[in-house]
Design an enzyme around this catalytic site. Structure first.
Site, PDB file in Angstrom:
ATOM      1  NE  ARG A  19      42.132  42.012  39.682  1.00  0.00           N
ATOM      2  CZ  ARG A  19      42.977  41.200  40.312  1.00  0.00           C
ATOM      3  NH1 ARG A  19      42.913  41.075  41.630  1.00  0.00           N
ATOM      4  NH2 ARG A  19      43.888  40.523  39.655  1.00  0.00           N
ATOM      5  CB  SER A  72      42.582  42.203  32.797  1.00  0.00           C
ATOM      6  OG  SER A  72      43.824  41.534  32.831  1.00  0.00           O
ATOM      7  CD  GLU A  84      40.327  44.404  36.392  1.00  0.00           C
ATOM      8  OE1 GLU A  84      41.289  44.817  37.051  1.00  0.00           O
ATOM      9  OE2 GLU A  84      40.268  43.266  35.904  1.00  0.00           O
TER      10      GLU A  84
END
Length: 360
Positions: A176, A254, A348
């Site tokens: 990520r 998410s 995130e």
């Protein structure tokens, strides 16, 4: 590698205080002082470079699926990316090379590759947003991520005021993350080049849940069309495929990344906690498991901001929520996980004009 910056003249006109909430999947965010749509890569560079030259704050907005904007809005120019174009060069020997404009909708691109028998992106089906955002987050799901297929990323470097193209190996991809995320706001993604193999069988299945859905063993292949269908079904079951009538999809996906922990920290987790060994000796665990096991189950919270009723990792706007209410929910979940397991969850989405309070 450097290229000259295009010199097309682009005018920026006031937008009349449009609400950023209208452009994000969370339906949150106050007014933009000014807004403009960039229809080409040249326009995108000109608009952002012009704002930089004037010292004007600029927010580059794609699909709005990975951003949380303050209720106060953004006191600057919002540049909305709308560049389009997919150039394909395919041969039986070399596979397929796709040069994709930053503003191309991601899932439409994935659907096209599957339909035209190009392999490598099928497990990334159903992810909202635009193609230009994918390298920044190294977007991934179900055992795949875009770094596995990216050949180059063409950018505008706002610090050096020039066009720069990075090979996949130079993008600093990790879980990520990427060199683009490591220096927020510096690089403006203009286009992404993917290299895919040709065929009907998808890439080896690397995710247990997906393998079970497909009825194959881990590491085996399945038809790419079947993989796409299975991924879309799995995501829809978790409220992760956009549906205007389903408030579980009024989210940023998410909200927290899966923590990657030092081995000694991971050893302190309960026996039932998921553990995935990493090449560097650390251990990745599941943020969703931590949240749920700490007492924050699906649907937890007080409307209009609650956890999704389908997946504990998504924070949702049930209709009429504010950014402040969503962040209060995020802070309570984060604090509860830290108190229970000693793990600090990291958000995130990109937070614009707002922050999560530190965990004490």
């Amino acid at each position: 590698m450097a290229e000259p910056v295009p010199s097309a003249a682009v005018e920026v006109e006031p937008a009349g205080g449009e609400r950023i909430a209208d452009w994000t999947t969370l339906r949150l965010g106050g007014p933009a002082r000014r807004s403009v749509v960039a229809g080409t890569a040249d326009e995108l560079v000109e608009l952002v470079a012009g704002c930089d030259a004037r010292g004007e704050p600029v927010l580059v907005l794609g699909g709005g699926s990975n951003v949380v904007v303050a209720d106060e809005g953004f006191d600057g120019t919002v540049v909305r990316v709308a560049s389009r174009g997919v150039d394909v060069d395919a041969s039986d020997c070399a596979g397929a090379t796709l040069v994709v404009a930053a503003g191309e909708p991601w899932d439409a691109l994935v659907a096209r590759t599957v339909a035209e028998e190009m392999v490598g992106l099928e497990a990334l089906s159903g992810i909202p947003g635009l193609t230009g955002a994918c390298p920044i987050q190294n977007v991934g799901a179900y055992g795949a991520d875009v770094s596995q297929s990216i050949a180059t990323v063409r950018t505008y470097d706002r610090a050096e005021q020039r066009i720069r193209t990075f090979t996949g190996a130079d993008c600093g991809f990790g879980y990520r993350t990427s060199r683009f995320k490591a220096e927020p706001g510096r690089y403006l993604v203009l286009e992404v080049t993917f290299h895919l193999r040709l065929g009907t069988l998808g890439a080896p299945v690397r995710y247990a849940e997906l393998a079970r859905r497909l009825g194959v063993d881990l590491g085996e292949r399945a038809p790419a069309a079947d993989v796409r269908e299975a991924v879309l079904a799995l995501r829809a079951g978790k409220g992760m495929v956009l549906d205007a009538d389903d408030h579980d999809t009024w989210s940023a996906g998410s909200f927290f990344t899966n923590p990657v922990l030092d081995a000694e920290v991971a050893d302190r987790l309960p026996d039932g906690a998921p553990r995935y060994a990493q090449p560097d000796g650390r251990v990745k665990t599941s943020a969703a498991w931590l949240i749920d096991s700490a007492g924050f189950g699906r649907g937890w919270g007080t409307p209009p901001a609650t956890l999704s009723t389908k997946h504990a990792l998504a924070l949702t706007n049930r209709g009429g929520a504010t950014t402040a209410q969503l962040l209060e929910l995020a802070a309570r979940v984060r604090a509860g996980v830290h108190e229970t397991y000693g793990v600090v969850l990291e958000p995130e989405p990109v937070l614009v004009g707002c922050v999560l309070p530190p965990v004490s």
